[in-house]
Design an enzyme around this catalytic site. Structure first.
Site, PDB file in Angstrom:
ATOM      1  N   HIS A   1       0.829  -1.209   0.000  1.00 21.35           N
ATOM      2  CA  HIS A   1       0.000   0.000   0.000  1.00 21.35           C
ATOM      3  C   HIS A   1       0.868   1.265   0.000  1.00 21.35           C
ATOM      4  O   HIS A   1       0.726   2.142  -0.854  1.00 21.35           O
ATOM      5  CB  HIS A   1      -0.908  -0.028   1.235  1.00 21.35           C
ATOM      6  CG  HIS A   1      -1.762   1.183   1.403  1.00 21.35           C
ATOM      7  ND1 HIS A   1      -3.111   1.180   1.124  1.00 21.35           N
ATOM      8  CD2 HIS A   1      -1.478   2.452   1.813  1.00 21.35           C
ATOM      9  CE1 HIS A   1      -3.602   2.387   1.361  1.00 21.35           C
ATOM     10  NE2 HIS A   1      -2.632   3.183   1.774  1.00 21.35           N
ATOM     11  N   GLU A   2       1.769   1.330   0.955  1.00 20.46           N
ATOM     12  CA  GLU A   2       2.584   2.538   1.082  1.00 20.46           C
ATOM     13  C   GLU A   2       3.517   2.706  -0.114  1.00 20.46           C
ATOM     14  O   GLU A   2       3.810   3.821  -0.533  1.00 20.46           O
ATOM     15  CB  GLU A   2       3.367   2.542   2.396  1.00 20.46           C
ATOM     16  CG  GLU A   2       2.508   2.462   3.656  1.00 20.46           C
ATOM     17  CD  GLU A   2       1.435   3.542   3.754  1.00 20.46           C
ATOM     18  OE1 GLU A   2       1.591   4.611   3.127  1.00 20.46           O
ATOM     19  OE2 GLU A   2       0.422   3.302   4.439  1.00 20.46           O
TER      20      GLU A   2
ATOM     21  N   HIS B   1       1.657   4.434  -2.803  1.00 22.54           N
ATOM     22  CA  HIS B   1       1.737   5.895  -2.633  1.00 22.54           C
ATOM     23  C   HIS B   1       3.106   6.390  -3.117  1.00 22.54           C
ATOM     24  O   HIS B   1       3.216   7.449  -3.738  1.00 22.54           O
ATOM     25  CB  HIS B   1       1.619   6.277  -1.156  1.00 22.54           C
ATOM     26  CG  HIS B   1       0.220   6.244  -0.599  1.00 22.54           C
ATOM     27  ND1 HIS B   1      -0.836   6.879  -1.203  1.00 22.54           N
ATOM     28  CD2 HIS B   1      -0.286   5.682   0.533  1.00 22.54           C
ATOM     29  CE1 HIS B   1      -1.936   6.701  -0.463  1.00 22.54           C
ATOM     30  NE2 HIS B   1      -1.626   5.968   0.592  1.00 22.54           N
TER      31      HIS B   1
END
Ligand SMILES: [Zn+2]
Length: 708
Positions: free
Chosen positions: A499-500, A503
Site C-alpha cells: 500500500h505505502e 503511494h
C-alpha cells in the site's frame, strides 16, 4: 480490509503547497550561519538529499525562521509587482517560490513523525503557528488574490496549456476556499473561525489523549489467563514500567484493545478493556469532548454559509472526486445495506458458538473473541505459522518484482545516502532504460519514537519546472527481529507494505510540470486509489508463492495459501458495518444546517445508529466522542473517502482480471499513464475514466468483501 493511515505529504502539502509559498532563493544568509547550519545554503550531498548526518535538532528553527521570512518577502514581491499580472509573473512565480521553506519543512516533517523525540516535538509546536500565520497572510492577501483573480477571469484568452489552465483554476480555487473572495467583514470572520477551529481541534486531541491515559486498565494474572504470551509479557513489562509490578497494563488504544478482545478468554476482563476503549472522550470527567464537538460543528456550519455552500459537507465535497454529499452517500448506503445483512448472518454464527460457552447474550466485547473462534475453526489458520513463511525480505522482493513486471522499474540499494535514523534503507528506483526515476527511503521498523501506523511522505516531488528528482519515504511499524533472526510480517503488514509503496510510486512517477500539481497532491477521495490498487498484487498466488518462503526456503503450503486468501472475506459484515456507520454519521453530521441549543453528540449518535439498525454488538469503528479523523484530523465529511477509493481499487484491479493477466502490459501502461503519472493535472474522475473506460461501480468491492 484494514484501514491504513496514509499520505503524510497531504498534510504537509496542505500547509505548504496550498499557500503557494514564495521562494527563499533570493535570501542569502550571513556566511557564518551558512557554514554552521547544514540546512542553510546549498546541500552538497549525493543527489542533493537532506544532510541528515550533519543536521542537529537545534538547526531546524533558525532554518525555518530564515525560510519563512524569505517566503513572506517573495510573496509580497509577487503581490506588489508593478507590472500587470501574467501567468508567468504571478502563477508560475508562485510555483517557483517557497523552495527553501519546502526543503526545510519536508526535511523536518519526515523526521517529526518517524522520530518524534521530545526535541522534535518541541520544534513542531514552535513552528506550527508560524506556518499557519504565513499561510493565512498569503491566502488572504488581497493584492495577490486580485492578480490571481484577474488572470482567472481572462483564462480563456491567455493561450494556456491544459496543465497551465488547471494550475490557474486550482490556485484560484484555493484562494476562494480560504475566503479571499469574500467582503472584508466576512473575511475577518472566516479567519477568526479558522483560528477557533484550529484551537478546538487541538483541545479535542489533547482531551482525548488525556482520557486515553486516564483509562489505562491494569489487570491481574487471573484476568489475562489464556492470552498469547507476547501480549501478556508486553503488558507485564508496561505495568512494571508504570510502577505496578505483577500486574498487566493495557492502554485504551486500538493496537492494545483489538488483539486483547480477539484473544482473551476472560469475559469480564474483555468488558473492562472494551469499555475503556469505547468510552474515550465520553466519560463524566474533564476530558469529555461533547462541548468541543458541538462548537466545531456549529462553526463549520457558519463557515459553510459564509462561503455560500448549503452545508459543510457540500463545501468539503466541492473539492473532491465525488463532488456532492449525495454521490458519496449513495455509495455508502449501497455498501452498507448488504453489509448489514451479512453482519446479521455473522452474528448468528457467533451466537451459536457463544451458546456452547454458556453465553446467551452476546455483547460488543464478545464479538471479536468468538469471531476468531469461528475463523480458526473454518480456516484452520495459525497466524504464527503463517508468519514463518512471510519474511520481510521476501515480501520486499515481491513488491519490487511487481513494480518491474508492471512498469519496468528496478530498485537498487544505495549506501551513500545519509538517513535520519538507524535501519532506514535507501533505494534508487530506475526506469527500464536505466534512467534514475527517484529515491525511495524505506523506514519499515518500529522504534519507540515513531508514531503508530504506516504512511508515505514526499521529501521532493518530481516536476519539470524545477527539474527535480523525487524523494519519497515509507514508514511502517514492523517489529524488529531479534539479533540474527529474520524479520517476519503478517499478511496485513505485507499488504500495508505494498500500500505505502503504491503511494510512493504515485509520488515518484508524476510527469507534472508544476510542483503543486505533482504526485500525491490529489483530492482525498482519489489519493488512496494508487496505493490501494497496488495492494492487490501481494495476494496474487503467483507472487506470494514465489516469495513467501520459510527459513528452509520452502514455499508456503498450498492449503495454507488457499486458507489465507479465503479468510480475507471473513467477518467483513462486521468490519464494513463498523466502518460505514462511522462514515455515514460523519456525512450526516456535516449535512446539518443548524444545531439545536441542546444538541448532544452522544444522543444524536445513538438516535442515528438506531435508525440505521446498526447492531449494538457491532457499533461504530470510531464513535463521535473520539473520532479524531473528523474533529482534529482534517477528515471532516471525508471519512467516506476510504470506501470511495476502495470501490475504485477493486473495480480497477478487476480490469486486470478481466484481461486474464494481472500483469497485462497494455493495462499496466495505461494505469501508469492515466493514474500514476497525472497527479492533479486534471480532474480525478477523468483520470479514472481514462484508465477504466467508465466510472467505478461498487460491484467489485462487494464481491471482494464477500458481500455479494
Ligand atoms: Zn494510504
Amino acid at each position: 480490509m484494514i484501514l491504513r493511515s496514509c499520505v503524510l505529504s497531504a498534510a504537509i502539502a496542505a500547509t505548504l503547497m496550498s499557500t503557494s509559498l514564495p521562494s527563499a532563493a533570493q535570501s542569502t544568509p550571513p556566511r557564518a550561519e551558512q557554514s554552521a547550519n547544514p540546512l542553510i545554503g546549498a546541500w552538497s550531498t549525493p543527489d542533493g538529499v537532506p544532510p541528515y548526518d550533519r543536521i542537529r535538532p537545534e538547526h531546524y528553527e533558525p532554518a525555518f525562521d530564515l525560510a519563512i521570512a524569505a517566503a513572506r518577502e517573495q510573496s509580497q514581491r509577487i503581490a506588489n509587482d508593478p507590472a500587470a499580472p501574467t501567468f508567468e509573473n504571478t502563477i508560475e512565480a508562485m510555483e517557483r517560490s517557497g523552495r527553501e521553506l519546502s526543503r526545510v519543512a519536508n526535511t523536518f516533517f519526515t523526521v517529526a513523525s518517524a522520530d518524534a523525540t521530545p526535541a522534535n516535538q518541541a520544534i513542531q509546536k514552535n513552528i506550527a503557528p508560524k506556518l499557519a500565520r504565513l499561510s493565512n497572510e498569503t491566502m488572504l492577501d488581497q493584492a495577490l488574490f486580485q492578480r490571481v483573480d484577474t488572470l482567472y477571469q481572462q483564462r480563456a484568452d491567455l493561450g494556456l496549456t491544459p496543465e497551465q489552465n488547471r494550475l490557474l483554476e486550482q490556485t484560484h480555487k484555493r484562494f476562494v476556499r480560504a475566503g479571499a473572495a469574500l467582503p472584508a467583514d466576512a473575511r475577518t470572520r472566516v479567519a477568526a473561525i479558522n483560528e477557533e477551529l484550529a484551537n478546538l481541534g487541538v483541545a479535542f486531541g489533547q482531551k482525548l489523549l488525556a482520557d486515553q491515559k486516564a483509562n489505562d486498565v491494569f489487570l491481574s494474572a487471573a484476568e489475562v489467563e489464556g492470552l498469547p504470551a507476547d501480549q501478556a509479557s508486553a503488558a507485564a513489562a508496561a505495568a512494571e514500567a508504570a510502577g505496578k509490578p505483577g500486574q498487566y497494563l493495557f492502554p485504551a488504544t486500538r493496537s492494545a484493545a483489538e488483539p486483547f478482545l480477539t484473544a482473551a478468554p476472560n469475559r469480564d476482563a474483555r468488558e473492562k478493556i472494551w469499555r475503556a476503549f469505547t468510552f474515550r472522550g465520553d466519560n463524566d470527567n474533564a476530558n469529555n469532548t461533547s462541548a468541543e464537538i458541538k462548537r466545531l460543528v456549529e462553526l463549520r456550519i457558519e463557515r459553510a454559509k459564509l462561503m455560500g455552500a448549503a452545508t459543510h459537507a457540500d463545501f468539503v465535497l466541492a473539492d473532491s472526486m465525488a463532488k456532492t454529499p449525495s454521490a458519496a452517500m449513495e455509495l455508502l448506503m449501497g455498501v452498507y445495506t448488504p453489509a448489514l445483512v451479512r453482519a446479521n448472518e455473522e452474528l448468528r454464527d457467533i451466537q451459536a458458538l457463544a451458546a456452547k460457552d454458556g453465553v446467551t447474550d452476546v455483547q460488543p466485547w464478545d464479538w471479536r473473541y468468538y469471531a476468531e473462534q469461528v475463523r480458526s475453526e473454518r480456516f484452520a489458520l495459525d497466524e504464527a505459522q503463517v508468519k514463518q513463511y512471510m519474511p520481510l525480505d521476501g515480501i520486499v522482493e515481491a513488491m519490487f518484482e511487481t513494480t518491474q513486471k508492471l512498469f519496468g522499474l528496478t530498485a537498487h540499494e544505495r549506501t551513500d545516502i545519509p538517513a535520519y535514523a538507524d535501519g532506514v534503507r535507501v533505494f534508487e528506483i530506475r526506469e527500464a532504460d536505466g534512467r534514475k526515476l527517484g529515491l525511495f527511503y524505506a523506514d519499515w521498523f518500529a522504534r519507540p519514537t515513531k508514531r503508530p501506523g504506516a504512511w508515505m511522505n514526499s521529501v521532493r516531488v518530481p516536476n519539470g519546472l524545477l527539474g527535480e528528482t523525487p524523494i519519497v519515504v515509507n514508514n511502517q511499524n514492523i517489529t524488529p527481529p531479534a539479533a540474527g533472526e529474520r524479520a517476519l510480517v503478517s499478511l496485513d503488514e505485507a499488504q500495508t507494505l505494498f500500500h505505502e509503496f503504491g503511494h510512493g510510486l504515485h509520488g515518484m512517477l508524476s510527469t507534472a510540470h508544476y510542483p503543486s500539481l505533482s504526485g500525491t497532491a490529489v483530492s482525498r477521495d482519489f489519493v488512496e486509489f494508487p496505493s490501494q490498487v497496488y495492494e492487490h498484487w501481494i495476494t496474487e498466488p503467483t507472487i506470494l508463492q514465489a516469495h513467501a518462503r520459510n527459513a528452509e526456503g520452502e514455499p508456503m503450503p498450498a492449503e495454507m495459501l488457499e486458507s489465507l486468501l479465503k479468510a480475507q472475506t471473513f467477518n467483513q459484515g462486521f468490519f464494513t458495518v463498523q466502518q460505514l456507520s462511522s462514515a455515514i454519521l460523519d456525512m450526516r453530521l456535516h449535512q446539518l444546517t443548524a444545531l439545536p441549543a441542546d444538541f448532544d453528540a452522544g444522543k444524536w449518535e445513538a438516535a442515528q445508529l438506531r435508525e440505521l439498525g446498526v447492531p449494538e454488538e457491532i457499533g461504530m469503528r470510531h464513535r463521535l466522542p473520539h473520532f479524531s479523523h473528523i474533529f482534529d484530523g482534517g477528515y471532516s465529511a471525508s471519512y467516506y473517502a476510504y470506501t470511495w477509493a476502495e470501490a475504485m481499487d477493486a473495480d480497477g484491479f478487476d480490469a486486470f482480471k478481466e484481461a486474464g493477466n494481472v500483469f497485462d502490459p497494455e493495462l499496466a501502461a495505461k494505469l501508469r499513464r492515466e493514474v500514476y503519472e497525472v497527479g492533479n493535472t486534471r480532474d480525478p474522475a477523468e483520470s479514472y475514466r481514462a484508465f477504466r473506460g467508465r466510472m467505478p461501480t461498487a460491484d467489485a468491492l462487494l464481491r471482494n468483501r464477500g458481500l455479494k
